[in-house]
Design a protein around this motif. Structure first.
Motif, PDB file in Angstrom:
ATOM      1  N   GLN A   6       0.994  -1.049  -0.037  1.00 44.31           N
ATOM      2  CA  GLN A   6      -0.007   0.061   0.121  1.00 44.31           C
ATOM      3  C   GLN A   6       0.784   1.389  -0.063  1.00 44.31           C
ATOM      4  O   GLN A   6       1.807   1.367   0.830  1.00 44.31           O
ATOM      5  CB  GLN A   6      -0.703  -0.035   1.355  1.00 44.31           C
ATOM      6  CG  GLN A   6      -2.072   1.301   1.335  1.00 44.31           C
ATOM      7  CD  GLN A   6      -2.843   1.028   2.410  1.00 44.31           C
ATOM      8  OE1 GLN A   6      -2.940  -0.090   2.977  1.00 44.31           O
ATOM      9  NE2 GLN A   6      -3.842   1.980   2.834  1.00 44.31           N
ATOM     10  N   VAL A  20      -5.625   9.947  -3.506  1.00 46.26           N
ATOM     11  CA  VAL A  20      -5.705   8.613  -4.080  1.00 46.26           C
ATOM     12  C   VAL A  20      -4.559   7.693  -3.256  1.00 46.26           C
ATOM     13  O   VAL A  20      -3.430   8.207  -2.989  1.00 46.26           O
ATOM     14  CB  VAL A  20      -5.337   8.733  -5.438  1.00 46.26           C
ATOM     15  CG1 VAL A  20      -5.274   7.432  -6.251  1.00 46.26           C
ATOM     16  CG2 VAL A  20      -6.108   9.852  -6.291  1.00 46.26           C
ATOM     17  N   ILE A  21      -5.369   6.464  -2.906  1.00 46.38           N
ATOM     18  CA  ILE A  21      -4.098   5.605  -2.475  1.00 46.38           C
ATOM     19  C   ILE A  21      -4.102   4.435  -3.169  1.00 46.38           C
ATOM     20  O   ILE A  21      -5.415   4.006  -3.721  1.00 46.38           O
ATOM     21  CB  ILE A  21      -4.878   5.225  -0.866  1.00 46.38           C
ATOM     22  CG1 ILE A  21      -5.048   6.340  -0.173  1.00 46.38           C
ATOM     23  CG2 ILE A  21      -3.957   4.245  -0.060  1.00 46.38           C
ATOM     24  CD1 ILE A  21      -5.544   6.361   1.151  1.00 46.38           C
ATOM     25  N   LYS A  22      -3.190   3.696  -3.451  1.00 47.14           N
ATOM     26  CA  LYS A  22      -2.781   2.607  -4.076  1.00 47.14           C
ATOM     27  C   LYS A  22      -2.417   1.416  -3.390  1.00 47.14           C
ATOM     28  O   LYS A  22      -1.465   1.393  -2.683  1.00 47.14           O
ATOM     29  CB  LYS A  22      -1.863   2.975  -5.397  1.00 47.14           C
ATOM     30  CG  LYS A  22      -2.384   4.119  -6.139  1.00 47.14           C
ATOM     31  CD  LYS A  22      -1.399   4.636  -7.318  1.00 47.14           C
ATOM     32  CE  LYS A  22      -2.018   5.646  -8.136  1.00 47.14           C
ATOM     33  NZ  LYS A  22      -1.080   6.316  -9.496  1.00 47.14           N
ATOM     34  N   CYS A  23      -2.823   0.350  -3.936  1.00 48.97           N
ATOM     35  CA  CYS A  23      -2.555  -1.018  -3.626  1.00 48.97           C
ATOM     36  C   CYS A  23      -2.155  -2.048  -4.724  1.00 48.97           C
ATOM     37  O   CYS A  23      -3.021  -1.978  -5.559  1.00 48.97           O
ATOM     38  CB  CYS A  23      -3.432  -1.621  -2.667  1.00 48.97           C
ATOM     39  SG  CYS A  23      -3.769  -0.562  -0.959  1.00 48.97           S
ATOM     40  N   THR A  24      -1.249  -2.789  -4.207  1.00 55.92           N
ATOM     41  CA  THR A  24      -1.122  -3.945  -5.377  1.00 55.92           C
ATOM     42  C   THR A  24      -1.052  -5.247  -4.483  1.00 55.92           C
ATOM     43  O   THR A  24      -0.741  -5.319  -3.336  1.00 55.92           O
ATOM     44  CB  THR A  24       0.396  -4.051  -5.919  1.00 55.92           C
ATOM     45  OG1 THR A  24       1.346  -3.962  -4.866  1.00 55.92           O
ATOM     46  CG2 THR A  24       0.379  -2.618  -6.612  1.00 55.92           C
ATOM     47  N   TRP A  35     -11.986  -1.674   1.264  1.00 55.74           N
ATOM     48  CA  TRP A  35     -11.238  -0.715   2.190  1.00 55.74           C
ATOM     49  C   TRP A  35     -11.905  -0.292   3.452  1.00 55.74           C
ATOM     50  O   TRP A  35     -12.995  -0.243   3.536  1.00 55.74           O
ATOM     51  CB  TRP A  35     -11.289   0.583   0.998  1.00 55.74           C
ATOM     52  CG  TRP A  35     -10.326   0.502  -0.116  1.00 55.74           C
ATOM     53  CD1 TRP A  35     -10.653  -0.088  -1.323  1.00 55.74           C
ATOM     54  CD2 TRP A  35      -8.993   0.877  -0.226  1.00 55.74           C
ATOM     55  NE1 TRP A  35      -9.535  -0.125  -2.207  1.00 55.74           N
ATOM     56  CE2 TRP A  35      -8.632   0.650  -1.731  1.00 55.74           C
ATOM     57  CE3 TRP A  35      -8.250   1.476   0.594  1.00 55.74           C
ATOM     58  CZ2 TRP A  35      -7.334   0.933  -2.087  1.00 55.74           C
ATOM     59  CZ3 TRP A  35      -6.852   1.707   0.116  1.00 55.74           C
ATOM     60  CH2 TRP A  35      -6.408   1.435  -1.337  1.00 55.74           C
ATOM     61  N   VAL A  64     -13.528   3.341  -5.954  1.00 56.34           N
ATOM     62  CA  VAL A  64     -12.457   2.298  -5.931  1.00 56.34           C
ATOM     63  C   VAL A  64     -12.400   1.672  -7.161  1.00 56.34           C
ATOM     64  O   VAL A  64     -13.474   1.544  -7.934  1.00 56.34           O
ATOM     65  CB  VAL A  64     -12.640   1.084  -4.943  1.00 56.34           C
ATOM     66  CG1 VAL A  64     -13.947   0.512  -5.096  1.00 56.34           C
ATOM     67  CG2 VAL A  64     -11.538   0.135  -4.985  1.00 56.34           C
ATOM     68  N   HIS A  72      -3.621  -4.493  -9.397  1.00 62.44           N
ATOM     69  CA  HIS A  72      -3.679  -3.311  -8.472  1.00 62.44           C
ATOM     70  C   HIS A  72      -5.313  -2.615  -8.478  1.00 62.44           C
ATOM     71  O   HIS A  72      -5.852  -2.807  -9.306  1.00 62.44           O
ATOM     72  CB  HIS A  72      -2.513  -2.229  -8.662  1.00 62.44           C
ATOM     73  CG  HIS A  72      -2.745  -1.488 -10.044  1.00 62.44           C
ATOM     74  ND1 HIS A  72      -3.666  -0.449 -10.133  1.00 62.44           N
ATOM     75  CD2 HIS A  72      -1.977  -1.434 -11.129  1.00 62.44           C
ATOM     76  CE1 HIS A  72      -3.372   0.209 -11.503  1.00 62.44           C
ATOM     77  NE2 HIS A  72      -2.337  -0.731 -12.098  1.00 62.44           N
ATOM     78  N   SER A  74      -7.196   0.918  -6.189  1.00 60.85           N
ATOM     79  CA  SER A  74      -6.809   2.372  -5.687  1.00 60.85           C
ATOM     80  C   SER A  74      -8.385   2.783  -5.318  1.00 60.85           C
ATOM     81  O   SER A  74      -9.406   2.733  -5.727  1.00 60.85           O
ATOM     82  CB  SER A  74      -6.543   3.381  -6.901  1.00 60.85           C
ATOM     83  OG  SER A  74      -5.249   2.596  -7.424  1.00 60.85           O
ATOM     84  N   HIS A  76     -10.101   6.371  -4.456  1.00 64.06           N
ATOM     85  CA  HIS A  76     -10.089   7.655  -4.695  1.00 64.06           C
ATOM     86  C   HIS A  76     -11.124   8.542  -3.957  1.00 64.06           C
ATOM     87  O   HIS A  76     -12.403   8.041  -3.745  1.00 64.06           O
ATOM     88  CB  HIS A  76     -10.584   7.765  -6.204  1.00 64.06           C
ATOM     89  CG  HIS A  76      -9.623   7.352  -7.246  1.00 64.06           C
ATOM     90  ND1 HIS A  76      -8.792   7.870  -7.922  1.00 64.06           N
ATOM     91  CD2 HIS A  76      -9.633   5.967  -7.137  1.00 64.06           C
ATOM     92  CE1 HIS A  76      -8.195   7.077  -8.728  1.00 64.06           C
ATOM     93  NE2 HIS A  76      -8.599   5.590  -8.452  1.00 64.06           N
ATOM     94  N   CYS A  90      -6.093  -0.998   2.761  1.00 58.05           N
ATOM     95  CA  CYS A  90      -6.600  -1.776   1.699  1.00 58.05           C
ATOM     96  C   CYS A  90      -6.475  -3.292   2.266  1.00 58.05           C
ATOM     97  O   CYS A  90      -5.639  -3.661   2.783  1.00 58.05           O
ATOM     98  CB  CYS A  90      -5.808  -1.538   0.455  1.00 58.05           C
ATOM     99  SG  CYS A  90      -4.184  -1.905   0.218  1.00 58.05           S
TER     100      CYS A  90
END
Lengths: 110, 115
Positions: A6, A20-24, A35, A64, A72, A74, A76, A90
């Motif tokens: 994350q 914006v937060i991103k996860c893989t 989330w 999302v 991935h 994200s 928003h 996440c």
């Protein structure tokens, strides 16, 4: 096993801006991506989730997106407000468990 | 308010001791999950019970055990406590047997401090 990364770990925005937060994730078998928002002294609260058969989901100011090919997804948040300040997590499912990212501390200043 | 309750809210104890954390799931939920949250490890899944039976295990130490009773409340027992066991312990519940792809609702947590 599943691993969820994350980014960023901290995020500071001005009120009204977007965040914006991103996860893989690593396990291609994962098919559920929730989330959670955690405020100080409280338990994580589910705010939105998405399943692998959907590319995007919206709920008022939050949305999302999911890219299964790239593994991935994200979060928003638009028109951020001071009450959005919290830690966001996440997660991705692995068989019967949820594997969580390390969290993003979002600070919204007015 | 998620509908999941946990007691006690805070617990302070000494190394080597044993404690019991209690959780009541949301009305109608049959699955209970236990998580440990620490600063360095984040939220870690420990164990899941469904309708009284153990369903899945995560990173749960042998010193820890749990059970779910006929009224569906659950208890997490932590024994031979070490300083590193200090953390927030959360209980979550869901209606489904398979927790991985269904909404889980978290309780307010128990903060354990081992001195």
């Amino acid at each position: 096993g599943e691993n969820v990364e994350q980014h960023p770990s901290t995020l500071s925005v001005q009120e009204g801006d977007s965040a914006v937060i991103k996860c893989t994730y690593s396990d291609s078998a994962s098919n559920y991506f929730p989330w959670y928002k955690q405020e100080l002294g409280k338990g994580p609260q589910l705010i939105i989730d998405i399943r692998s058969n959907v590319g995007e989901k919206k709920d008022q100011r939050i949305a999302v997106t999911l890219n299964k090919t790239a593994k991935h997804f994200s979060l928003h948040i638009t028109e951020t407000q001071p009450e959005d300040s919290a830690v966001y997590f996440c997660a991705a499912n692995r068989i019967t468990a949820l594997i969580f990212g390390k969290g993003t501390t979002l600070s919204v200043s007015s | 308010d998620s509908g999941v309750t946990q007691t006690p809210k805070h617990l302070i104890t000494a190394t080597g001791q044993r404690v019991t954390l209690r959780c009541s799931p949301r009305s109608g939920d049959l699955s209970v999950y236990w998580y440990q949250q620490s600063l360095d490890q984040g939220l870690q899944f420990l164990i899941q019970y469904y309708n009284g039976e153990e369903r899945a295990k995560g990173n749960i130490l042998e010193r820890f055990s749990a059970q779910q009773f006929p009224d569906l409340h659950s208890e997490l027992n932590l024994s031979s406590l070490e300083l590193g066991d200090s953390a927030l312990y959360f209980c979550a519940s869901s209606v489904a047997r398979t927790g991985g792809n269904n909404e889980q609702f978290f309780g307010p947590g128990t903060r354990l401090t081992v001195l």
